[in-house]
Design a protein around this motif. Structure first.
Motif, PDB file in Angstrom:
ATOM      1  N   LEU A   1     -21.590 -12.774  38.532  1.00 44.43           N
ATOM      2  CA  LEU A   1     -22.271 -12.086  37.435  1.00 44.43           C
ATOM      3  C   LEU A   1     -23.707 -11.833  37.857  1.00 44.43           C
ATOM      4  O   LEU A   1     -24.380 -12.749  38.335  1.00 44.43           O
ATOM      5  CB  LEU A   1     -22.262 -12.945  36.166  1.00 44.43           C
ATOM      6  N   CYS A   2     -24.175 -10.618  37.665  1.00 43.64           N
ATOM      7  CA  CYS A   2     -25.546 -10.249  38.045  1.00 43.64           C
ATOM      8  C   CYS A   2     -26.286  -9.807  36.792  1.00 43.64           C
ATOM      9  O   CYS A   2     -25.884  -8.830  36.160  1.00 43.64           O
ATOM     10  CB  CYS A   2     -25.490  -9.128  39.072  1.00 43.64           C
ATOM     11  N   SER A   3     -27.342 -10.561  36.443  1.00 44.52           N
ATOM     12  CA  SER A   3     -28.096 -10.246  35.225  1.00 44.52           C
ATOM     13  C   SER A   3     -29.549 -10.664  35.397  1.00 44.52           C
ATOM     14  O   SER A   3     -29.805 -11.824  35.708  1.00 44.52           O
ATOM     15  CB  SER A   3     -27.474 -10.986  34.040  1.00 44.52           C
ATOM     16  N   PRO A   4     -30.489  -9.755  35.200  1.00 44.45           N
ATOM     17  CA  PRO A   4     -30.374  -8.324  34.942  1.00 44.45           C
ATOM     18  C   PRO A   4     -29.544  -7.655  36.031  1.00 44.45           C
ATOM     19  O   PRO A   4     -29.662  -8.002  37.200  1.00 44.45           O
ATOM     20  CB  PRO A   4     -31.816  -7.830  34.978  1.00 44.45           C
ATOM     21  N   ASN A   5     -28.759  -6.710  35.584  1.00 41.79           N
ATOM     22  CA  ASN A   5     -27.754  -6.170  36.485  1.00 41.79           C
ATOM     23  C   ASN A   5     -28.287  -5.084  37.405  1.00 41.79           C
ATOM     24  O   ASN A   5     -29.015  -4.200  36.995  1.00 41.79           O
ATOM     25  CB  ASN A   5     -26.587  -5.610  35.665  1.00 41.79           C
ATOM     26  N   ASN A   6     -27.889  -5.202  38.645  1.00 41.53           N
ATOM     27  CA  ASN A   6     -28.025  -4.128  39.604  1.00 41.53           C
ATOM     28  C   ASN A   6     -26.618  -3.610  39.808  1.00 41.53           C
ATOM     29  O   ASN A   6     -25.770  -4.394  40.231  1.00 41.53           O
ATOM     30  CB  ASN A   6     -28.594  -4.685  40.915  1.00 41.53           C
ATOM     31  N   PRO A   7     -26.282  -2.402  39.453  1.00 46.73           N
ATOM     32  CA  PRO A   7     -27.150  -1.256  39.219  1.00 46.73           C
ATOM     33  C   PRO A   7     -27.438  -0.892  37.762  1.00 46.73           C
ATOM     34  O   PRO A   7     -28.275  -0.023  37.541  1.00 46.73           O
ATOM     35  CB  PRO A   7     -26.334  -0.116  39.829  1.00 46.73           C
ATOM     36  N   THR A   8     -26.799  -1.492  36.783  1.00 42.84           N
ATOM     37  CA  THR A   8     -26.836  -0.864  35.444  1.00 42.84           C
ATOM     38  C   THR A   8     -28.115  -1.167  34.668  1.00 42.84           C
ATOM     39  O   THR A   8     -28.379  -0.540  33.653  1.00 42.84           O
ATOM     40  CB  THR A   8     -25.640  -1.312  34.577  1.00 42.84           C
ATOM     41  N   GLY A   9     -28.877  -2.186  35.108  1.00 44.96           N
ATOM     42  CA  GLY A   9     -30.072  -2.557  34.352  1.00 44.96           C
ATOM     43  C   GLY A   9     -29.765  -3.320  33.075  1.00 44.96           C
ATOM     44  O   GLY A   9     -30.675  -3.665  32.325  1.00 44.96           O
ATOM     45  N   ALA A  10     -28.489  -3.578  32.812  1.00 46.91           N
ATOM     46  CA  ALA A  10     -28.118  -4.325  31.599  1.00 46.91           C
ATOM     47  C   ALA A  10     -28.403  -5.817  31.802  1.00 46.91           C
ATOM     48  O   ALA A  10     -28.354  -6.318  32.924  1.00 46.91           O
ATOM     49  CB  ALA A  10     -26.633  -4.130  31.307  1.00 46.91           C
ATOM     50  N   VAL A  11     -28.695  -6.507  30.702  1.00 50.15           N
ATOM     51  CA  VAL A  11     -28.922  -7.948  30.772  1.00 50.15           C
ATOM     52  C   VAL A  11     -27.905  -8.637  29.861  1.00 50.15           C
ATOM     53  O   VAL A  11     -27.718  -8.222  28.713  1.00 50.15           O
ATOM     54  CB  VAL A  11     -30.358  -8.314  30.319  1.00 50.15           C
ATOM     55  N   ALA A  12     -27.254  -9.658  30.389  1.00 50.24           N
ATOM     56  CA  ALA A  12     -26.276 -10.400  29.583  1.00 50.24           C
ATOM     57  C   ALA A  12     -27.000 -11.145  28.466  1.00 50.24           C
ATOM     58  O   ALA A  12     -28.050 -11.750  28.700  1.00 50.24           O
ATOM     59  CB  ALA A  12     -25.524 -11.388  30.461  1.00 50.24           C
ATOM     60  N   THR A  13     -26.415 -11.105  27.290  1.00 46.80           N
ATOM     61  CA  THR A  13     -26.974 -11.877  26.177  1.00 46.80           C
ATOM     62  C   THR A  13     -26.548 -13.335  26.327  1.00 46.80           C
ATOM     63  O   THR A  13     -25.640 -13.673  27.091  1.00 46.80           O
ATOM     64  CB  THR A  13     -26.443 -11.370  24.826  1.00 46.80           C
ATOM     65  N   ARG A  14     -27.235 -14.157  25.543  1.00 48.39           N
ATOM     66  CA  ARG A  14     -26.881 -15.572  25.500  1.00 48.39           C
ATOM     67  C   ARG A  14     -25.397 -15.758  25.145  1.00 48.39           C
ATOM     68  O   ARG A  14     -24.695 -16.581  25.741  1.00 48.39           O
ATOM     69  CB  ARG A  14     -27.764 -16.228  24.438  1.00 48.39           C
ATOM     70  N   GLU A  15     -24.908 -14.959  24.206  1.00 52.25           N
ATOM     71  CA  GLU A  15     -23.511 -15.091  23.757  1.00 52.25           C
ATOM     72  C   GLU A  15     -22.553 -14.678  24.880  1.00 52.25           C
ATOM     73  O   GLU A  15     -21.517 -15.312  25.083  1.00 52.25           O
ATOM     74  CB  GLU A  15     -23.264 -14.219  22.516  1.00 52.25           C
ATOM     75  N   GLN A  16     -22.911 -13.604  25.580  1.00 62.62           N
ATOM     76  CA  GLN A  16     -22.026 -13.156  26.676  1.00 62.62           C
ATOM     77  C   GLN A  16     -21.954 -14.228  27.765  1.00 62.62           C
ATOM     78  O   GLN A  16     -20.873 -14.537  28.265  1.00 62.62           O
ATOM     79  CB  GLN A  16     -22.552 -11.835  27.256  1.00 62.62           C
ATOM     80  N   LEU A  17     -23.090 -14.813  28.116  1.00 65.24           N
ATOM     81  CA  LEU A  17     -23.073 -15.851  29.152  1.00 65.24           C
ATOM     82  C   LEU A  17     -22.360 -17.102  28.662  1.00 65.24           C
ATOM     83  O   LEU A  17     -21.627 -17.751  29.420  1.00 65.24           O
ATOM     84  CB  LEU A  17     -24.489 -16.199  29.609  1.00 65.24           C
ATOM     85  N   GLN A  18     -22.579 -17.455  27.382  1.00 67.22           N
ATOM     86  CA  GLN A  18     -21.900 -18.646  26.849  1.00 67.22           C
ATOM     87  C   GLN A  18     -20.384 -18.480  26.939  1.00 67.22           C
ATOM     88  O   GLN A  18     -19.667 -19.422  27.298  1.00 67.22           O
ATOM     89  CB  GLN A  18     -22.339 -18.893  25.391  1.00 67.22           C
ATOM     90  N   ALA A  19     -19.914 -17.269  26.666  1.00 64.92           N
ATOM     91  CA  ALA A  19     -18.462 -17.030  26.748  1.00 64.92           C
ATOM     92  C   ALA A  19     -17.964 -17.242  28.180  1.00 64.92           C
ATOM     93  O   ALA A  19     -16.905 -17.839  28.403  1.00 64.92           O
ATOM     94  CB  ALA A  19     -18.146 -15.606  26.270  1.00 64.92           C
ATOM     95  N   TRP A  20     -18.734 -16.790  29.145  1.00 68.50           N
ATOM     96  CA  TRP A  20     -18.329 -16.985  30.539  1.00 68.50           C
ATOM     97  C   TRP A  20     -18.397 -18.459  30.944  1.00 68.50           C
ATOM     98  O   TRP A  20     -17.513 -18.960  31.651  1.00 68.50           O
ATOM     99  CB  TRP A  20     -19.189 -16.124  31.477  1.00 68.50           C
ATOM    100  N   VAL A  21     -19.442 -19.135  30.512  1.00 66.28           N
ATOM    101  CA  VAL A  21     -19.555 -20.560  30.843  1.00 66.28           C
ATOM    102  C   VAL A  21     -18.396 -21.337  30.204  1.00 66.28           C
ATOM    103  O   VAL A  21     -17.783 -22.198  30.856  1.00 66.28           O
ATOM    104  CB  VAL A  21     -20.932 -21.117  30.409  1.00 66.28           C
ATOM    105  N   ASP A  22     -18.077 -20.998  28.985  1.00 67.29           N
ATOM    106  CA  ASP A  22     -16.956 -21.676  28.322  1.00 67.29           C
ATOM    107  C   ASP A  22     -15.646 -21.424  29.073  1.00 67.29           C
ATOM    108  O   ASP A  22     -14.857 -22.339  29.315  1.00 67.29           O
ATOM    109  CB  ASP A  22     -16.825 -21.204  26.872  1.00 67.29           C
ATOM    110  N   TYR A  23     -15.459 -20.178  29.458  1.00 66.56           N
ATOM    111  CA  TYR A  23     -14.246 -19.839  30.235  1.00 66.56           C
ATOM    112  C   TYR A  23     -14.206 -20.649  31.531  1.00 66.56           C
ATOM    113  O   TYR A  23     -13.193 -21.245  31.890  1.00 66.56           O
ATOM    114  CB  TYR A  23     -14.210 -18.336  30.566  1.00 66.56           C
TER     115      TYR A  23
END
Lengths: 421, 421
Positions: B186-208
């Motif tokens: 996972l790349c955040s802030p993302n190269n190339p899209t410039g998007a940044v994962a939110t706390r909730e998005q990362l929490q979901a990945w960590v939980d997984y």
């Protein structure tokens, strides 16, 4: 469920240098007042020279100005340094092209990574004894079985046994042996033995490699320590080598860059394998470096350009001469004591046979290590740490401040109890 | 007979940045009088700041003096820098130990090499689009089949499809999917899209990851571009992450070290895989770095210590602000022209949807690239170069001198012919 690369677990737990550090730490704790003399690790001790310092400072200053700041450069190295390397080889009559030069952050990384160019099932031939990185990188890459403690080797690697009889350079398999080696690591001047391959020894390997389409990985990190003009400093001084050899080398020991980090690999256009045309290995290494690496520090590269200038080379040769005088001092003292010493004349390492122990047998490497530490407080490197053929030897490193070398030698002379001759 | 690692041949010949360079070269040759504006590569352009310059100069000076010269240091980095990194994380409430810090010569090398820790058969999950190194390093390691041009992907890799609908961060597989991913990049802030994962998005990945004992490789090289205090800058801000995540990051973009080369990886003691206890991955990475690497340049490390000082951080934040103002200028101009732009608010990259072409369909990435080059002489990066999900987008980089950014924007405003809205 993530799983580990199981090959890491094959690496023997008793990694050489940490084990040395552990024994020294233990001894120091028991004898806090004793001065320890460290002749173990091949780490440079003398300061960078004026020309190099100027090159480094100038680049730092340039990075602080808008017109001269540079960010990412070419992964293969800056053009100025690659051109300087070409000119450096030309000094000794070797013609290479800047596109064959790959600047790196040191020969160790290149020595570890170069195996990635070759097929998984390749027969890797490695000198015994050898610098541990050649072996360990192939273990991690999965080219070996488990470590066989009895044989002192990993299953699946072909060891080229060194001995006093062959001057610590095994010859290639003869025609009657019909043995196929695919990738052959040769280190000259050798770490740990201090031996240097002769022109004839290298020619035999180049002939073998051309005939069998093997590739030689020639580690020449210590080339600048060769004083004898008859000995080859680059494998490309040997007829046919550019068809079959990659050369790895370094500014670390020549110019004191062990901490600055700068080296280079030569991957000739003419090099080829059984399954590739000329040029493909050169392009593959380019691709490897562009994917897994992002260029050496631009500051270090400017230091390298300065080191290759006329003044830089002169100063670096003086550095080499300083360490080689250390080698002479150690060698002369050890020989006076009746020890059997080779190396140290064209390399900063001395290879010393262990003396006879109380039972009339030669001491083991680690036993002599312990004796030198306990009696004379001198740290060396046990030869057995470099492979089974190093058993019965220890390596003395000539890197150190002169007064420390002299004090170590004094301590050995005064305190080491050797058997009567 | 040496044979090649056949995986190199799987890498598509049309490597992204060389292909861009080729097209620009060709255009320049045809139009030698045209000024080209380069907003393609994420390369820093502004000079190093005073505090960092002082740190670099001081270290060079120290290397020139006998009492302060140092050779090889710890492969994991100098204690002073590792301590400074621990303090830096502590500023944002993340507690780590110096033994969990591995200084490197940049996040690119770490991103390429980290896969070596994991078993050959691991299911590697990579965002689409993504920084090409994650994919290419796994191709070279032999974890994929051939490139499937129709699918725009290598067989054997699991792509996490990004889209505007999921904010360019795919969610982990749900419980009903029963899908096992082993290693997730996972790349955040993302190269190339410039998007940044939110706390909730990362929490979901960590939980997984915790539930499935997967390992997350979290590339936070652009963390310092995050302005929004609600967005996580380190994955260790997320509950449970140190059991399942490695973080890779860098001084390159924060402090302008793209050419100086310095980064670090965090491999927590608590991290484990299905087949290992806590601590083993930390020791394995230590072993990997000790075998394949010899430490970052000591000069660069002193620059890093300076960058993490109070003054150094203040200056680096000013550098970031400079580039982010560039991003604002580009974004505002592109939006005025009616283009759909995301990113550029917490990352130095803008992700721009291609406009409609003459046939009423959105232009392809490379078509819009060509149009920007030919009409406005602006070089961007085609989104398709980062993976199939990047088709229909281009990436604008905010790195550049202000006047060049303004001139590029001026050229786009004046010369780019977009369809009527």
């Amino acid at each position: 469920m993530a799983k580990l690369n199981p090959n890491y677990r094959k690496l023997s737990a008793g990694y050489l240098f940490p084990e040395i550090a552990r024994r020294v730490r233990e001894y120091s704790a028991e004898h806090p007042d004793q001065t320890i003399y460290r002749l173990g690790i091949g780490n440079t001790t003398e300061p960078l020279t004026p020309t190099i310092l100027q090159g480094l400072h100038d680049r730092v200053t340039a990075l602080g100005e808008r017109g001269t700041y540079t960010g990412y450069g070419d992964e293969q190295g800056e053009a100025e340094l690659r051109d300087a390397l070409v000119a450096y080889y030309a000094q000794r009559g070797v013609t290479l092209d800047p596109g064959e030069m790959f600047v790196s952050d040191g020969a160790k990384a290149d020595a570890a990574n170069i195996q990635n160019l070759f097929a998984q099932g390749s027969v890797m031939a490695i000198q015994n004894p050898a610098y541990p990185v050649y072996v360990d990188s192939n273990v991690v890459a999965g080219r070996t079985g488990e470590y066989d403690a009895a044989a002192g080797a990993y299953a699946g690697l072909r060891l080229l046994e060194g001995s006093p009889d062959n001057g610590w350079f095994a010859a290639p398999p003869g025609p009657e042996q019909d043995e196929q080696l695919d990738v052959v690591y040769l280190c000259s001047p050798n770490n740990p033995t201090g031996a240097v391959a002769t022109r004839e020894q290298l020619q035999a390997w180049v002939d073998y490699a051309r005939q069998h389409r093997a590739v030689i990985i020639f580690d020449a990190a210590y080339a600048e320590f060769i004083a004898d003009p008859e000995l080859p400093r680059s494998i490309y001084e040997i007829e046919g080598a550019r068809e079959c050899a990659i050369e790895l080398t370094s500014f670390s020991k020549f110019s004191g860059f062990t901490g600055v980090r700068l080296g280079w690999a030569v991957v000739p256009y003419a090099l080829r394998t059984e399954d590739s045309e000329q040029g493909e290995l050169n392009r593959m290494w380019n691709r490897r470096q562009s994917t897994f690496f992002n260029g050496a520090s631009n500051i270090a590269q400017s230091g390298g350009v300065a080191a290759l200038s006329e003044a830089g080379q002169r100063e670096s040769r003086a550095l080499v001469a300083y360490y080689m005088e250390n080698a002479r001092i150690i060698r002369s003292a050890l020989r006076e004591l009746g020890l059997d010493v080779t190396g140290g004349d064209n390399a900063p390492y001395l290879w010393v046979r262990t003396p006879t122990g109380p039972d009339g047998q030669p001491l083991g490497s680690w036993d002599f290590f312990d004796q030198l530490l306990r009696e004379a407080q001198v740290v060396v490197t046990p030869g057995a740490g470099f492979g089974s053929a190093g058993e019965g030897y220890v390596r003395f490193s000539a890197f150190g401040h002169r007064e420390n070398i002299e004090a170590a030698v004094q301590s050995i002379r005064g305190k080491l109890r050797l058997p009567e001759r």
